[in-house]
Design a protein around this motif. Structure first.
Motif, mmCIF file in Angstrom:
data_model
loop_
_atom_site.group_PDB
_atom_site.id
_atom_site.type_symbol
_atom_site.label_atom_id
_atom_site.label_comp_id
_atom_site.label_asym_id
_atom_site.label_seq_id
_atom_site.Cartn_x
_atom_site.Cartn_y
_atom_site.Cartn_z
ATOM 1 N N GLU A 179 0.891 -1.224 -0.043
ATOM 2 C CA GLU A 179 -0.093 0.083 -0.162
ATOM 3 C C GLU A 179 0.769 1.246 -0.035
ATOM 4 O O GLU A 179 0.405 2.040 -0.655
ATOM 5 C CB GLU A 179 -0.878 -0.086 1.292
ATOM 6 N N LYS A 212 1.516 -4.998 -11.271
ATOM 7 C CA LYS A 212 0.486 -3.691 -11.365
ATOM 8 C C LYS A 212 0.824 -2.770 -12.704
ATOM 9 O O LYS A 212 0.292 -2.371 -13.138
ATOM 10 C CB LYS A 212 0.286 -3.136 -10.153
ATOM 11 N N LYS A 256 -13.359 -8.368 -1.417
ATOM 12 C CA LYS A 256 -12.488 -7.772 -2.372
ATOM 13 C C LYS A 256 -12.820 -8.797 -3.707
ATOM 14 O O LYS A 256 -12.366 -8.293 -4.773
ATOM 15 C CB LYS A 256 -11.165 -7.896 -2.169
ATOM 16 N N SER A 296 -9.510 -10.456 -5.687
ATOM 17 C CA SER A 296 -8.946 -9.243 -5.445
ATOM 18 C C SER A 296 -9.482 -8.179 -6.408
ATOM 19 O O SER A 296 -8.222 -7.396 -7.187
ATOM 20 C CB SER A 296 -7.570 -9.231 -5.366
ATOM 21 N N CYS A 297 -10.555 -8.024 -6.890
ATOM 22 C CA CYS A 297 -10.762 -7.338 -8.385
ATOM 23 C C CYS A 297 -11.829 -6.214 -7.742
ATOM 24 O O CYS A 297 -12.205 -5.436 -8.626
ATOM 25 C CB CYS A 297 -11.503 -8.009 -9.426
ATOM 26 N N PHE A 298 -12.714 -6.223 -6.737
ATOM 27 C CA PHE A 298 -13.926 -5.371 -6.470
ATOM 28 C C PHE A 298 -13.592 -4.082 -5.537
ATOM 29 O O PHE A 298 -13.152 -4.279 -4.566
ATOM 30 C CB PHE A 298 -14.921 -6.308 -5.666
ATOM 31 N N ASP A 299 -13.885 -3.138 -6.258
ATOM 32 C CA ASP A 299 -13.585 -1.701 -5.818
ATOM 33 C C ASP A 299 -14.892 -1.149 -5.491
ATOM 34 O O ASP A 299 -15.002 0.049 -5.126
ATOM 35 C CB ASP A 299 -12.736 -0.801 -6.479
ATOM 36 N N GLY A 300 -16.157 -1.974 -5.382
ATOM 37 C CA GLY A 300 -17.512 -1.024 -5.401
ATOM 38 C C GLY A 300 -18.106 -0.928 -6.630
ATOM 39 O O GLY A 300 -19.603 -0.476 -6.677
ATOM 40 N N THR A 301 -17.222 -1.216 -7.772
ATOM 41 C CA THR A 301 -17.844 -0.856 -9.196
ATOM 42 C C THR A 301 -18.563 -2.105 -9.786
ATOM 43 O O THR A 301 -17.860 -2.929 -9.832
ATOM 44 C CB THR A 301 -16.911 -0.184 -10.171
#
Length: 568
Positions: free
Chosen positions: A333, A372, A509, A530-535
């Motif tokens: 982070e 990344k 996530k 590990s892909c979900f950011d709320g969208t």
């Protein structure tokens, strides 16, 4: 958007038996295996040990030490390859008659890397022979220090040599200049296993074994498989033979107590263990000990034959690994926040440093950032509390040989790098903290000189589309046990366009989907980690995915593991 490219076979598959699914044949052919011979993983097809350079001297040295009852110390390394290699060496030499054999593993924060002067000085009483595993080719000073104490040294390693070689009494390394061994991809544990095979063959030829009493070195193949996969060496044919044999031992319930305990601690099923499990569940538990504490714990786990003790070691290693995961998340982070700054915006070679980072975890940070950014990344941390030295770890992308890049920098800027070593895709180095800013600029310039725009664009490589009729449990099972899949022999990834029938978050996530293949067929269960950011995901998308077997409460079903998606 990423570039998409399909693997294409240069030669069509032929000669396969009818029970091998055509998709499997297609996948193998795309990896250069066009006939069943390339997937016939028989130990008898391994390259002969005699082809390894330096083998005669190494075998004679070991047999002499065994015959004289000398004290032999195995000098391992603090990663999974080094730990498994040390265990293979100690177990194997005992099988071959060594009466006094023990091991030592350097503490990265006390002794540094490899057979260092500090590690040699710590050996009390002095052994008669040191055998290095997964290190030693760069240990010029360490070997000299051993000789000064009257200790002979046998180096077994697989790392690329530097400008000068240590004056070892014998050295076995397939990557030495002029070595004729066909497979340069052996891991350190593989080199050690080969040496044991050669010692056994020499003893056999000398009539040293009574009929039926020849030691079974095949009992070490579970350790060889784990170290080979965890070290991310290319899985060429020779390595696939070794890994496949080790996996079969594990699935048959014949793994050593330590590996069995680590499999159980990672909640994997022994009967269906795969190379992927070794890479992402078992190997990290061992590596965590070397990163945060002392790899001696990992070697002890691999050497014990007591099931209860092995389980206690595995529990300790799992706890250390969890601590590593939490520490790594915080460091990643912080690293992501660094590269978000404008000063890093156009960097091609990315170098990062924070005084609060842990030297044992910077390699994992570099790996995450490399994935990344799709850039070569170096991450640095202080080497210790009482030094101004930095310890760095590098991860690279295809087309940029990181060790060669460091060698180029070292040649053009003598003294900037104190020490370095590694492979094409990963390397380690040390330097003074005061030189970091200068090094970062030079590393970026070096990367710019070698990487064009196309190589800097991430690639999604797939095995093409999969017909909706091929989303079957039978094919998923065949894919699970084919391979073994790993570095340079990647697990099959397919691509298709899907309609998203439904979706929901899973564990915060992650996402779980019900998908409809554009050709039709029943809805397909799918997950993406590990892909979900709320969208919300797009209603229709192109996905790269693996066809996997979902084991749930004793029932098996097909599940797609999505690795990348783009809206259509």
């Amino acid at each position: 958007m990423k570039r998409w490219r399909q693997r294409v076979a240069e030669t069509a598959p032929s000669g396969w038996p009818a029970h091998v699914h055509p998709v499997i044949q297609r996948i193998y052919a795309a990896r250069g295996v066009c006939t069943p011979a390339g997937a016939t993983h028989r130990l008898a097809l391994l390259h002969p040990p005699a082809l390894l350079g330096g083998m005669d001297k190494a075998v004679a040295l070991l047999i002499d030490a065994i015959d004289q009852g000398q004290r032999i110390v195995i000098a391992g390394d603090y990663d999974c390859d080094g730990a498994t290699g040390a265990a293979v060496a100690e177990r194997g030499l005992r099988l071959l008659g060594a009466a006094q054999v023990s091991h030592v593993v350097p503490n990265r924060f006390v002794h540094g890397y490899g057979l260092s002067e500090a590690l040699v000085a710590s050996l009390e009483p002095a052994p008669d022979l040191i055998v290095t595993v997964d290190n030693g080719v760069a240990s010029v000073d360490g070997v000299a220090a051993a000789h000064a104490r009257g200790i002979r040294v046998l180096v077994t390693d697989h790392h690329l040599p530097g400008d000068a070689l240590p004056d070892a009494d014998a050295m076995v390394n397939p990557n030495l200049d002029g070595d004729a061994f066909p497979s340069k991809a052996l891991a350190g544990v593989g080199v050690m296993f080969y040496l044991l095979l050669a010692v056994r063959a020499a003893m056999r030829d000398a009539g040293r074994f009574a009929e039926g009493a020849e030691p079974d070195l095949g009992a070490l193949l579970d350790l060889v498989a784990l170290g080979t996969v965890a070290d991310l060496v290319p899985l060429d044919f020779n390595n696939r033979v070794l890994v496949d044999a080790g996996l079969k031992r594990m699935r048959a319930g014949k793994a050593c107590a330590g590996i069995t305990a680590l499999i159980e601690a990672s909640n994997r099923a022994i009967a269906t263990i795969t190379a992927t499990d070794l890479a992402f569940a078992i190997g990290p538990r061992l590596n965590a000990a070397g990163r945060l504490e002392d790899m001696s714990l990992g070697v002890a786990c691999l050497l014990t034959d007591d099931t209860g003790i092995a389980r206690r070691y595995a529990e300790q290693l799992t706890a250390i690994n969890q601590e590593r995961r939490e520490m790594q998340a915080g460091m990643v982070e912080e690293a992501e926040a660094m590269v978000a700054k404008a000063s890093y915006g156009d960097a091609v070679g990315v170098a990062l440093f924070d005084r609060g980072w842990h030297a044992g975890i910077v390699g994992l940070v570099a790996s995450k950032l490399k994935d990344k950014l799709h850039r070569p990344v170096l991450a640095f941390a202080p080497a210790g509390d009482e030094t101004d030295e930095l310890r760095g770890s590098a991860r690279s992308i295809p087309g940029f040989h990181i060790r060669d890049a460091l060698a180029e920098i070292d040649a053009k800027h003598p003294g900037l790098i104190l020490r370095f070593g590694g492979h094409a895709m990963a390397a380690g180095l040390s330097m003074q903290a005061s030189e970091f800013a200068r090094f970062a600029a030079i590393f970026d310039a070096t990367a710019r000189a070698h990487l064009d725009e196309e190589r800097l664009q991430a690639l999604v490589q797939t095995d093409g589309e999969l017909d909706y009729r091929d989303h079957t449990l039978d094919l998923a099972r065949q894919l699970r046990f084919a391979g073994p899949w790993g570095q340079a022999f990647p697990a099959p990834v397919f691509e298709n366009v899907f309609e998203c029938a439904s979706w929901k978050p899973m564990g915060g996530k992650h996402l779980r989907f019900q998908l409809r293949h554009e050709q039709g067929g029943a809805p397909l269960d799918a997950v993406m980690f590990s892909c979900f950011d709320g969208t919300p995901p797009p209603a229709r998308f192109r996905a790269a995915y693996e066809l996997t077997v979902n084991d749930w409460q004793g029932r098996e079903s097909v599940r797609l593991l999505i690795t990348h998606l783009e809206p259509m």
